[in-house]
Scaffold this active site. Sequence first.
Site, PDB file in Angstrom:
ATOM      1  N   HIS A   8      -2.919   8.090  -2.991  1.00  5.94           N
ATOM      2  CA  HIS A   8      -3.291   6.753  -2.024  1.00  5.94           C
ATOM      3  C   HIS A   8      -2.450   6.694  -1.072  1.00  5.94           C
ATOM      4  O   HIS A   8      -1.259   7.214  -1.367  1.00  5.94           O
ATOM      5  CB  HIS A   8      -3.113   5.406  -2.951  1.00  5.94           C
ATOM      6  N   ARG A  37      -5.014  -1.395   6.352  1.00  7.23           N
ATOM      7  CA  ARG A  37      -5.383  -0.426   7.341  1.00  7.23           C
ATOM      8  C   ARG A  37      -6.913  -0.679   7.893  1.00  7.23           C
ATOM      9  O   ARG A  37      -7.060  -0.704   9.276  1.00  7.23           O
ATOM     10  CB  ARG A  37      -5.663   0.982   6.825  1.00  7.23           C
TER      11      ARG A  37
END
Length: 575
Positions: A237, A258
Amino acid sequence: MIRELDTDVLILGAGGAGLTAALHAADASPRLRVAVVVKGLLGRAGCTRMVQGGYNAVLTEPDSLEAHLLDTLAGGGWINDQELVWTLVTEAPGRVLELESRYGCLFDRTPAGRIHQKPFAGQSHDRTIHKGDLTGIEIMNRLTEQVLARPGIAALEECRAVELLLDDAGRAAGALLLDMRAGTFVVARARATLLAMGGGPTMYRVIACSADKSADGIALAYRAGAPLRDMEMVQFHPTGLVIPGSLMTGALLEEGLRGAGGHLRNGLGERFMARYDAARMERSTRDLVSRASFTEVAEGRGTPNGGVWIDVSHLGAETVERNFRGMVKRCRDFGRDLARGPVEVGPTAHFLMGGVVIDSACRTAIEGLFAAGEDTGGVHGANRLGGNGVAESTVFGGLAGDAVAAFVLGRPSPRAPAAAWRSTVEALATPLGRPPGPALYDLLGALRDVMWDGAGLVRDGDSLGGALAEIDRIEAALDTVGVPGDPSLNTAWQDWLSLRNQVLAARLIARSALERRESRGAHFRRDFPAPAPGPPVTVRVRRGGEGPAVTTEPVAFTRASPPATAAPAAVEVGD
Ligand SMILES: Cc1cc2nc3c(=O)[nH]c(=O)nc-3n(C[C@H](O)[C@H](O)[C@H](O)COP(=O)(O)OP(=O)(O)OC[C@H]3O[C@@H](n4cnc5c(N)ncnc54)[C@H](O)[C@@H]3O)c2cc1C
């Protein structure tokens, strides 16, 4: 002293998979004796409790089971076991309703009172069911209450499975356990045994997953002779916290940052994603973003502590505080103000896509041995979609519980020859009282470093060969390590036992990665940077005469074929 235990169903692991299996088995017949073994405390250990984002299931149109299938196959680079994926997507809606109406979970609602489903990366519809950003706690608390309410289920806490038991005909006969508090072994005889120990890429330097996991299920299955698949597929990740000197390094900052428009910058202040995926920038795929930040650091453009910056402050402090309360708090605990400035992050090892080969009823190749959850391979292929992990654990956990309950009917208890488990007990106890040899924690550090550097986000034939040589060295040294103290509550001994399994799983990852001469999904090779031409394959590994026997098999497209131009795993994924 060696204790003995007889049960009908032995469940090894108590995350989403283990607990759902226990409930299904117990509810199939109240007369069944079900024993659940957990390395930590019931309901507290493992990754299901850590689930933030949510649970994928198709509940309403215009979403469809076919869309969930295709999203999962595209996300998985088309190497998934398509029958397992179909089982996942068709069973998940029922399992969500069961979690609510039978076990008492309550997921977030729309104003109209329906279960709320949020968009998650890589999915063509809003499909992800959640309880705020603490979905896993809701699921684990309710499942644990249900388990405690059933007298037929016995929980063995702070107890770990150390080896599987087989009878003379090679059938599963239970497991050898170690009561970690007392330091005594337990021979647990069972008519059916379930592996649900949750895999876990804890052999890497930086991790997001629960540190109590040490790929024990993978190691036990391998040593017993069960085939595994796609062990090279390790998910990283991109936004794990970087906090020098803290064990919290690697803990996740969720992908929604994000998604909401957060920027990633390197140590020079550049939005470096422009170099790797100018169209999607920070919203690019998880594997690509992780590799990009890894490359920035490797090429000397990292932050002072070897990461990159994530910055959401331009969204406005109030918005960030409101929408990312948990993430803001997590950062604040470490003196970082996510709402008002950049925070250092880097890639973190998150999930093992590979694992034990199973069929849709969770049967392994060994009679009487079943597996479910992150211990298994095939559901996620080369890349897991966010929200499919907890769905996998509870869907297949439930199916495994049904399957073991049916399997044990009328089946006598197989008996493992005493000579076999006695020699295992002796071998596992050897470090106790042995003169101190090489330092155990130096070996663990060496393994984590070599896996990160040689078999991590970016690999090649040389780095994997080097990793395997170092794994040989660590394994040999491990055989000479001595641990002080007596067996009861002996952390160093537990860590020795864990490292033994982490080393084995590391070997399977590196050997399988060497075999896959292409890049696909989470597996990126510098020396083969593109997907191989021709039909995709799965990499199989099983115990051979002289170490792992690795082969490849074509993928069976039983439900859908990849589009001719499919770019494997070219989708965004969430938590
Ligand atoms: C930080 C984080 C966030 C995540 N968020 C999401 C999300 O939003 N959505 C999603 O779908 N997935 C998410 N995942 C993935 C998800 O957590 C897993 O896919 C899923 O929980 C695995 O369930 P499991 O039952 O297989 O394993 P786990 O829940 O990890 O349980 C494993 C169990 O086995 C026990 N155990 C281990 N070794 C032994 C042994 N030797 N003997 C006895 N017991 C043993 C452990 O103590 C534990 O009880 C996330 C993962 C992490 C790490």
